[in-house]
Design a protein around this motif. Structure first.
Motif, PDB file in Angstrom:
ATOM      1  N   LEU A  63       2.985   0.024 -10.796  1.00  0.00           N
ATOM      2  CA  LEU A  63       1.689   0.069 -10.093  1.00  0.00           C
ATOM      3  C   LEU A  63       0.844  -1.168 -10.415  1.00  0.00           C
ATOM      4  N   ALA A  64       0.855  -1.560 -11.694  1.00  0.00           N
ATOM      5  CA  ALA A  64       0.077  -2.744 -12.091  1.00  0.00           C
ATOM      6  C   ALA A  64       0.595  -3.975 -11.363  1.00  0.00           C
ATOM      7  N   LYS A 118      -0.888  -7.146  -4.461  1.00  0.00           N
ATOM      8  CA  LYS A 118      -1.808  -6.873  -3.353  1.00  0.00           C
ATOM      9  C   LYS A 118      -3.006  -7.823  -3.400  1.00  0.00           C
ATOM     10  N   SER A 119      -3.495  -8.056  -4.630  1.00  0.00           N
ATOM     11  CA  SER A 119      -4.665  -8.928  -4.746  1.00  0.00           C
ATOM     12  C   SER A 119      -4.312 -10.359  -4.307  1.00  0.00           C
ATOM     13  N   GLU A 157      -0.494  -3.836  -7.722  1.00  0.00           N
ATOM     14  CA  GLU A 157      -1.918  -4.159  -7.552  1.00  0.00           C
ATOM     15  C   GLU A 157      -2.131  -5.669  -7.597  1.00  0.00           C
ATOM     16  N   SER A 158      -1.438  -6.319  -8.553  1.00  0.00           N
ATOM     17  CA  SER A 158      -1.670  -7.768  -8.639  1.00  0.00           C
ATOM     18  C   SER A 158      -1.043  -8.473  -7.428  1.00  0.00           C
ATOM     19  N   ILE A 178       2.339   1.745  -3.336  1.00  0.00           N
ATOM     20  CA  ILE A 178       1.319   2.220  -4.287  1.00  0.00           C
ATOM     21  C   ILE A 178       1.110   3.727  -4.101  1.00  0.00           C
ATOM     22  N   ASP A 221       0.829  -1.212   0.000  1.00  0.00           N
ATOM     23  CA  ASP A 221       0.000   0.000   0.000  1.00  0.00           C
ATOM     24  C   ASP A 221       0.864   1.262   0.000  1.00  0.00           C
TER      25      ASP A 221
END
Ligand SMILES: [Zn+2]
Length: 237
Positions: free
Chosen positions: A102-103, A109-110, A106-107, A79, A76
């Motif tokens: 960033l992409a 983080k998911s 995000e992945s 990001i 986080d």
């Protein structure tokens, strides 16, 4: 063997009391050996192991969850930092680099969030196991305490009944002539020393007497105590 009808009854009573005494002593020994408790104690050990392993798993999942949460916080903050860079940057090359990072974040983080959910579910399942194992252990603790209390009471009762029966036996024996008692004891070392005549059979070995023996038994004097030719027990008519 000579024995008055009264003495014959005393011998029968002595035998009954001895049987009762043996039974009480067996039960006493069984209680003292703690056989009734052994199974419960084994269950208790097994349930403690189940509880311990569930608790360990619960704690391991807690550690996993904390680790995943730290990782998520880290992602986080990266990001956030990238978004700030994106807002201030005007260089297309930089913007492209930040966007692809960033992409990836995000992945990442998911994936971390999926892991977190899985660990939460696993921890809750372990939590239920801990609760169930604790409940079982508490029930066993109660059961063991109840059995111990019962054993304590039963032991007291048995010990006093053993001493009552022992004194009854002493009293009965002292009313029987020594020689007759000695005969009785000799028979008792080999098996059951005395029994009643049941129909035409010896009450001890249950074998039917032959007509000759039966008529001997029936025609003998009242103070005569016949012996079974098969098992050698006294026969009381
Ligand atoms: Zn017999």
């Amino acid at each position: 063997m000579k024995a008055t009808p009264g003495q014959q009854q005393l011998l029968l009573k002595t035998h009954e009391l001895s049987t009762e005494l043996q039974r009480a002593k067996r039960t006493l020994a069984e209680l003292e050996s703690g056989a009734a408790l052994r199974e419960l104690q084994a269950e208790m050990r097994a349930s403690s192991e189940v509880l311990l392993s569930a608790q360990q798993r619960y704690e391991e999942f807690e550690v996993d969850i904390a680790r995943v949460l730290t990782d998520i916080e880290l992602v986080d903050s990266r990001i956030e930092r990238d978004l700030a860079r994106l807002a201030t940057s005007s260089n297309p090359k930089d913007i492209g680099g930040v966007q692809s990072e960033l992409a990836a974040l995000e992945s990442r983080k998911s994936l971390l969030e999926t892991s977190e959910l899985e660990f939460l579910e696993a921890r809750d399942a372990a939590g239920f196991e801990v609760a169930a194992a604790k409940k079982l252990r508490d029930e066993l603790i109660e059961k063991i305490a109840a059995v111990e209390a019962t054993i304590h009471v039963e032991l007291g009762k048995l010990q006093s009944s053993v001493s009552i029966v022992e004194s009854e036996i002493r009293a009965t024996r002292s009313s029987v002539p020594e020689e007759l008692m000695a005969q009785f004891d000799r028979k008792a070392t080999r098996g059951v020393p005395i029994g009643r005549l049941i129909d035409r059979a010896c009450g001890t070995c249950h074998l039917s007497l032959t007509s000759a023996v039966y008529s001997d038994v029936m025609s003998s004097a009242e103070d005569e105590l016949p012996t079974c030719p098969n098992c050698e027990a006294f026969i009381v008519r």
